[in-house]
Design an enzyme around this catalytic site. Structure first.
Site, short mmCIF file in Angstrom:
data_model
loop_
_atom_site.label_atom_id
_atom_site.label_comp_id
_atom_site.label_asym_id
_atom_site.label_seq_id
_atom_site.Cartn_x
_atom_site.Cartn_y
_atom_site.Cartn_z
N TYR A 166 -27.14 -48.25 -13.82
CA TYR A 166 -28.07 -47.57 -12.91
C TYR A 166 -28.20 -48.35 -11.59
O TYR A 166 -28.18 -47.78 -10.49
CB TYR A 166 -29.42 -47.48 -13.63
CG TYR A 166 -30.53 -46.79 -12.90
CD1 TYR A 166 -30.61 -45.40 -12.85
CD2 TYR A 166 -31.57 -47.53 -12.30
CE1 TYR A 166 -31.68 -44.77 -12.21
CE2 TYR A 166 -32.62 -46.91 -11.67
CZ TYR A 166 -32.68 -45.52 -11.62
OH TYR A 166 -33.73 -44.91 -11.00
N LYS A 170 -27.36 -47.06 -7.88
CA LYS A 170 -28.43 -46.97 -6.87
C LYS A 170 -28.11 -47.83 -5.65
O LYS A 170 -28.48 -47.48 -4.52
CB LYS A 170 -29.77 -47.39 -7.49
CG LYS A 170 -30.32 -46.37 -8.49
CD LYS A 170 -30.41 -44.98 -7.90
CE LYS A 170 -31.37 -44.07 -8.61
NZ LYS A 170 -31.31 -42.69 -8.11
N1 LIG Z 1 -39.80 -42.54 -11.23
C1 LIG Z 1 -39.52 -43.70 -10.66
O1 LIG Z 1 -40.32 -44.67 -10.67
C2 LIG Z 1 -38.19 -43.89 -9.97
C3 LIG Z 1 -37.88 -45.16 -9.45
C4 LIG Z 1 -36.70 -45.33 -8.76
C5 LIG Z 1 -35.82 -44.27 -8.62
N2 LIG Z 1 -36.12 -43.06 -9.18
C6 LIG Z 1 -35.15 -41.99 -9.02
O2 LIG Z 1 -35.81 -40.82 -8.59
C7 LIG Z 1 -35.06 -39.68 -9.00
C8 LIG Z 1 -35.98 -38.68 -9.68
O3 LIG Z 1 -36.42 -39.24 -10.90
P1 LIG Z 1 -37.80 -38.85 -11.63
O4 LIG Z 1 -38.54 -40.11 -11.84
O5 LIG Z 1 -38.43 -37.74 -10.93
O6 LIG Z 1 -37.26 -38.42 -13.08
P2 LIG Z 1 -36.98 -36.98 -13.71
O7 LIG Z 1 -36.23 -37.23 -14.97
O8 LIG Z 1 -38.23 -36.21 -13.79
O9 LIG Z 1 -36.06 -36.27 -12.63
C9 LIG Z 1 -34.66 -36.31 -12.63
C10 LIG Z 1 -34.17 -34.88 -12.64
O10 LIG Z 1 -32.74 -34.85 -12.44
C11 LIG Z 1 -32.22 -33.81 -13.25
N3 LIG Z 1 -30.80 -34.05 -13.49
C12 LIG Z 1 -30.24 -35.00 -14.27
N4 LIG Z 1 -28.90 -34.88 -14.26
C13 LIG Z 1 -28.60 -33.85 -13.43
C14 LIG Z 1 -27.40 -33.25 -13.01
N5 LIG Z 1 -26.21 -33.72 -13.44
N6 LIG Z 1 -27.44 -32.22 -12.16
C15 LIG Z 1 -28.65 -31.74 -11.71
N7 LIG Z 1 -29.83 -32.26 -12.10
C16 LIG Z 1 -29.81 -33.31 -12.95
C17 LIG Z 1 -33.05 -33.89 -14.52
O11 LIG Z 1 -32.96 -32.68 -15.26
C18 LIG Z 1 -34.44 -34.19 -13.99
O12 LIG Z 1 -35.21 -33.00 -13.77
C19 LIG Z 1 -33.94 -40.21 -9.88
O13 LIG Z 1 -32.75 -40.35 -9.13
C20 LIG Z 1 -34.45 -41.58 -10.30
O14 LIG Z 1 -33.40 -42.45 -10.65
C21 LIG Z 1 -37.29 -42.84 -9.85
#
Ligand SMILES: NC(=O)c1ccc[n+]([C@@H]2O[C@H](COP(=O)([O-])OP(=O)(O)OC[C@H]3O[C@@H](n4cnc5c(N)ncnc54)[C@H](O)[C@@H]3O)[C@@H](O)[C@H]2O)c1
Length: 305
Positions: A166, A170
């Site tokens: 990851y 990133k």
């Molecule tokens: N939540 C946090 O604290 C945090 C921190 C750093 C980075 N992020 C990043 O933010 C982004 C959103 O994450 P989140 O926390 O909302 O989690 P989340 O799991 O709610 O959202 C991720 C979404 O991506 C969709 N997804 C996964 N694979 C896919 C694909 N191949 N094609 C289309 N859609 C796909 C999933 O179905 C899901 O709805 C991610 O990239 C995550 O790595 C989140």
């Protein structure tokens, strides 16, 4: 100054069926953007699929008087990426904004990492950003306008335990952001990244109650600004969480110079090499190269300033 609006601009938001992406979609639709809500609706680790995730967010947007279309293609293949952009073209005739947000987790310490844990993570986060952005980029270049926001993470920028897959994906997005920012400059395409922290299904177990003040809705204002015509920056990385916004930057120390550098010089001058006093924040390779060429073509040896 007037409030920020999108005047019918078309935004693709990947992974917008829940969490951060859903929040971005609702806010931007509310401000007049037409949204492609992409999500294949799988689990946090990327298994399965459920078309209702994207559809449900479209219904929420429509109920609030906004315009949106659902798209359930996976961003993880070149065909999928093209299909997402085609959905925007079929529904709205163009694309102005791409928010690369789709993501999965398959955490494991490096010594236990297998190809099955590595490859899908790189494919969704990193390749997915390439696959969706590239067909949209052609359109943005032609019209001389575009905004791209990539979702990075402190897991890669700072290096979190158990997330080599990851973290690499990133941090790869940081390089992607900076190169595209450079290439997009002349065509008024601005490309930035965020490193968010928010309580979503991805983090709720990890954060517990401490995550309660970190609503996804508090990350969205930065994304919505970077996606707007008002956005004044490109190639930058913003840390966003719970109402706090800050900038990550890549700095370069002045360093140490010796014409006939030896291994022992490196050992004996490590403190000089690492000293951050007088650091610069190069905007691009040209800023580092300029300093380098000045130094090696007759600069004074020793600790640099
Ligand atoms: N939540 C946090 O604290 C945090 C921190 C750093 C980075 N992020 C990043 O933010 C982004 C959103 O994450 P989140 O926390 O909302 O989690 P989340 O799991 O709610 O959202 C991720 C979404 O991506 C969709 N997804 C996964 N694979 C896919 C694909 N191949 N094609 C289309 N859609 C796909 C999933 O179905 C899901 O709805 C991610 O990239 C995550 O790595 C989140």
């Amino acid at each position: 100054m007037a409030d920020i609006g999108y005047d019918g601009k078309v935004a693709i938001i990947t992974g917008a069926g829940g969490g951060l992406g859903r929040s971005h979609a609702l806010e931007m639709a509310h401000r007049g953007a037409r949204i492609v809500v992409n999500d294949l609706g799988g689990s946090v680790s990327g298994e399965g699929g459920d078309v209702s995730a994207a559809q449900a967010v479209v219904q929420e947007i429509e109920a609030l008087g906004g315009e949106a279309v659902a798209d359930t293609n996976s961003v993880a293949t070149a065909e999928g990426g093209k299909a997402v952009v085609q959905t925007a073209l079929d529904a709205f005739g163009t694309v102005d904004i791409v928010i690369n947000n789709a993501g999965i987790l398959r955490d494991k310490t490096f010594h236990n990492l297998t190809p099955e844990l590595l490859e899908p993570v790189l494919q969704v986060h990193l390749f997915g950003a390439f696959y969706v952005t590239q067909p949209a980029w052609q359109i943005m270049r032609e019209k001389g306008y575009g905004r791209v926001i990539n979702t990075s993470s402190n897991s890669g920028i700072l290096g979190n335990f158990g997330q080599a897959n990851y973290g690499a994906a990133k941090m790869g997005l940081v390089g992607f952001t900076r190169v595209l920012a450079n290439e997009g400059r002349k065509a008024n395409i601005k490309v930035n990244a965020i490193a968010p922290v928010a309580k979503t299904r991805m983090t709720e177990e990890l954060f517990g109650a401490a995550g309660d003040p970190m609503a996804p809705e508090l990350v969205t204002p930065v994304v919505a600004y970077l996606a707007s015509e008002d956005c004044d920056v490109t190639g930058e990385i913003y840390s966003v969480a719970g109402g706090v916004v800050a900038r990550f930057f890549i700095g370069l120390t002045p360093g140490y110079y010796k014409r006939d550098l030896t291994v022992e010089d490196v050992r004996d001058h490590l403190d000089d090499i690492r000293d951050v006093e007088g650091f610069i924040i190069p905007e691009g390779p040209q800023d580092e190269l300029k300093k380098l060429f000045e130094t090696v073509s007759g600069g004074t040896e020793g600790k640099l300033s």
